[in-house]
Design an enzyme around this catalytic site. Structure first.
Site, PDB file in Angstrom:
ATOM      1  N   ALA A  57       1.868  -1.083  29.852  1.00  0.00           N
ATOM      2  CA  ALA A  57       3.187  -0.559  30.941  1.00  0.00           C
ATOM      3  C   ALA A  57       2.860   0.289  31.881  1.00  0.00           C
ATOM      4  O   ALA A  57       3.247   0.440  32.678  1.00  0.00           O
ATOM      5  CB  ALA A  57       4.136  -0.503  29.805  1.00  0.00           C
ATOM      6  N   HIS A  58       2.215   1.401  31.145  1.00  0.00           N
ATOM      7  CA  HIS A  58       2.011   2.551  31.988  1.00  0.00           C
ATOM      8  C   HIS A  58       1.425   2.391  33.301  1.00  0.00           C
ATOM      9  O   HIS A  58       1.205   3.558  34.153  1.00  0.00           O
ATOM     10  CB  HIS A  58       1.746   3.798  31.179  1.00  0.00           C
ATOM     11  N   ASN A  99     -10.854  -0.410  37.164  1.00  0.00           N
ATOM     12  CA  ASN A  99     -10.084   0.532  37.187  1.00  0.00           C
ATOM     13  C   ASN A  99     -10.684   1.556  38.145  1.00  0.00           C
ATOM     14  O   ASN A  99     -10.048   2.393  38.780  1.00  0.00           O
ATOM     15  CB  ASN A  99      -9.750   1.334  35.798  1.00  0.00           C
ATOM     16  N   CYS A 134     -16.832  14.905  32.750  1.00  0.00           N
ATOM     17  CA  CYS A 134     -17.484  15.712  32.576  1.00  0.00           C
ATOM     18  C   CYS A 134     -17.560  15.980  30.865  1.00  0.00           C
ATOM     19  O   CYS A 134     -16.293  16.259  30.267  1.00  0.00           O
ATOM     20  CB  CYS A 134     -16.887  17.210  33.064  1.00  0.00           C
TER      21      CYS A 134
HETATM   22  C1  LIG Z   1      -5.637   2.253  31.261  1.00  0.00           C
HETATM   23  C2  LIG Z   1      -6.682   0.886  31.149  1.00  0.00           C
HETATM   24  C3  LIG Z   1      -6.688   0.452  29.714  1.00  0.00           C
HETATM   25  C4  LIG Z   1      -6.075   1.088  28.570  1.00  0.00           C
HETATM   26  O1  LIG Z   1      -4.791   1.020  28.711  1.00  0.00           O
HETATM   27  P1  LIG Z   1      -4.038   1.923  27.492  1.00  0.00           P
HETATM   28  O2  LIG Z   1      -2.600   1.390  27.432  1.00  0.00           O
HETATM   29  O3  LIG Z   1      -3.882   3.379  28.119  1.00  0.00           O
HETATM   30  O4  LIG Z   1      -4.565   1.769  26.145  1.00  0.00           O
HETATM   31  C5  LIG Z   1      -7.366  -0.636  29.483  1.00  0.00           C
HETATM   32  N1  LIG Z   1      -8.186  -1.174  30.596  1.00  0.00           N
HETATM   33  C6  LIG Z   1      -8.020  -0.900  31.766  1.00  0.00           C
HETATM   34  C7  LIG Z   1      -8.906  -1.558  32.937  1.00  0.00           C
HETATM   35  C8  LIG Z   1      -7.428   0.172  32.233  1.00  0.00           C
HETATM   36  O5  LIG Z   1      -7.272   0.583  33.371  1.00  0.00           O
END
Ligand SMILES: *Cc1c(COP(=O)(O)O)cnc(C)c1O
Length: 385
Positions: free
Chosen positions: A200-201, A151, A325
């Site tokens: 999903a988001h 990420n 931070c």
């Molecule tokens: C955003 C993210 C998560 C967590 O997902 P949520 O649905 O917000 O709990 C897990 N792993 C990675 C690599 C992410 O980018």
């Protein structure tokens, strides 16, 4: 003030098509999917259609998809579930030093319960070493969990090769594919993964809903106990509207993946080119090619990334920094540090993550603002040169 959003790896705006698909489930289709009557059947229909769409996004069978409250739940449930199920067969888990906290934290929790966890290191691009994985695999290794795309940097791991090694040792392989889903093709059958987490988001769906793929034949205990929802694997009345939204988002992701990829790649390249032309002492963090098409993580030497995001925020431009931070002190990204990036460079990192709705005008606006911001911050910087 114009608002420019370049933080798609943190979350994406919800697509209008997704909102439209959800609306009936907030209004007239409020039934409980477990009820046998018309209202219940309507909700059940939405739920199962969504399951087909999510399954199609990753090449899974519908019966291999469990809906959850998000990838944090999917990761926790799978990691702790496999550990609980297999604790008599072995208590060794392999992961990497660059995972999301929703993988690292459950691994730490299992360490406190007597499991041994190997955290594989990565090279300067953030890629794990397959030989190191081969050496780490043992007879008592019950689970290997490696994210497909990072990420922070966008770096991709060699998932298929990892899966092959894990399969040879009869262990279970899970991947957190949150960042890859919707950005690049993902097929669980081709990749031979046993389990995979989605959110999903991160692909234009609603927040608070996710999915866990578990290959048929891999048995895990229920994520939540109670009623008979999700084939007894995750009790609780389903978040139908959210799940329907996730399904629509998955369908759109499939339709638009190639368009989105071409668009964000060209805008990301434009951003990268302009930054290196206009600003000196810039380093890219992450793999130059084996990387998500939308992500650009750079360090602007001699300035704090945190200051850059605050300055851009004042101009209405949203990006992320690699350092966080926490309790008053700046903490450098565990991902960049694991890559061997010097702490000063890690503190200087800024993540630009683009998406479906990013425009060339927005990139041009950013590259117009950025040089003077960096120049001003460098003129007052306390970082040594
Ligand atoms: C955003 C993210 C998560 C967590 O997902 P949520 O649905 O917000 O709990 C897990 N792993 C990675 C690599 C992410 O980018």
């Amino acid at each position: 003030m114009k608002r420019i959003y370049l933080d798609y790896n943190a979350t994406t705006p919800q697509a209008d098509e997704v909102t439209e698909a959800m609306l009936p489930y907030f209004r007239e289709r409020y039934g409980n999917a477990s009820s046998p009557h018309l209202f219940g059947r309507e909700a059940r229909g939405g739920l199962e259609r969504a399951r087909e769409r999510v399954a199609a996004l990753i090449g899974a069978d519908t019966r291999e998809i469990i809906f959850t409250s998000g990838a944090t739940e999917s990761n926790n449930a799978l990691i702790k579930g496999i550990a609980r199920k297999k604790r008599d067969a072995g208590r060794h888990i392999i992961t990497t030093a660059v995972e999301h906290h929703s993988v690292l934290a459950p691994c730490k929790a299992l360490e406190r319960e007597g499991f041994e966890v190997t955290y594989l290191g990565v090279d300067s691009y953030g890629v794990i070493d397959l030989d190191q994985l081969r050496d780490a695999l043992r007879d008592d290794t019950v689970l290997v969990t490696v994210m497909s795309a990072n990420n922070e940097t966008g770096t991709l791991q060699p998932i298929e090769e990892i899966a092959t090694l894990v399969r040879e040792r009869n262990s279970v392989f899970h991947t957190d594919a949150v960042q890859q889903a919707g950005k690049l093709p993902l097929d669980v059958k081709e990749l031979h993964v046993d389990a995979l987490s989605l959110s999903a988001h991160k692909f234009y769906g609603p927040k608070g809903v996710g999915a866990l793929y578990v290959r048929r034949g891999v048995v895990i205990p229920p994520l939540l106990e109670g009623g008979h929802h999700e084939r007894n694997l995750r009790a609780g009345t389903e978040n139908i509207a959210g799940i329907v939204g996730m399904g629509r988002a998955a369908e759109l992701a499939r339709e638009r993946m190639e368009n989105d990829r071409v668009l964000v790649t060209s805008l990301r390249e434009r951003l990268h080119r302009e930054i290196t032309q206009r600003i000196s002492d810039v380093v890219v963090n992450g793999h130059p090619e084996r990387r998500l098409p939308n992500t650009l993580n750079v360090s602007f030497r001699y300035v704090e990334g945190e200051s850059v995001i605050l300055s851009l925020d004042m101009k209405g431009i949203a990006v992320a920094s690699g350092s966080a931070c926490t309790s008053g002190s700046l903490e450098a990204s565990h991902v960049l540090l694991a890559m061997g990036v010097p702490p000063e460079q890690a503190y200087s990192s800024v993540r630009f993550s683009l998406g479906r709705y990013t425009t060339a005008e927005e990139i041009d606006c950013l590259v117009k603002e950025l040089p003077s911001i960096i120049e001003r911050l460098r003129s007052i910087s306390t970082f040594s040169r």
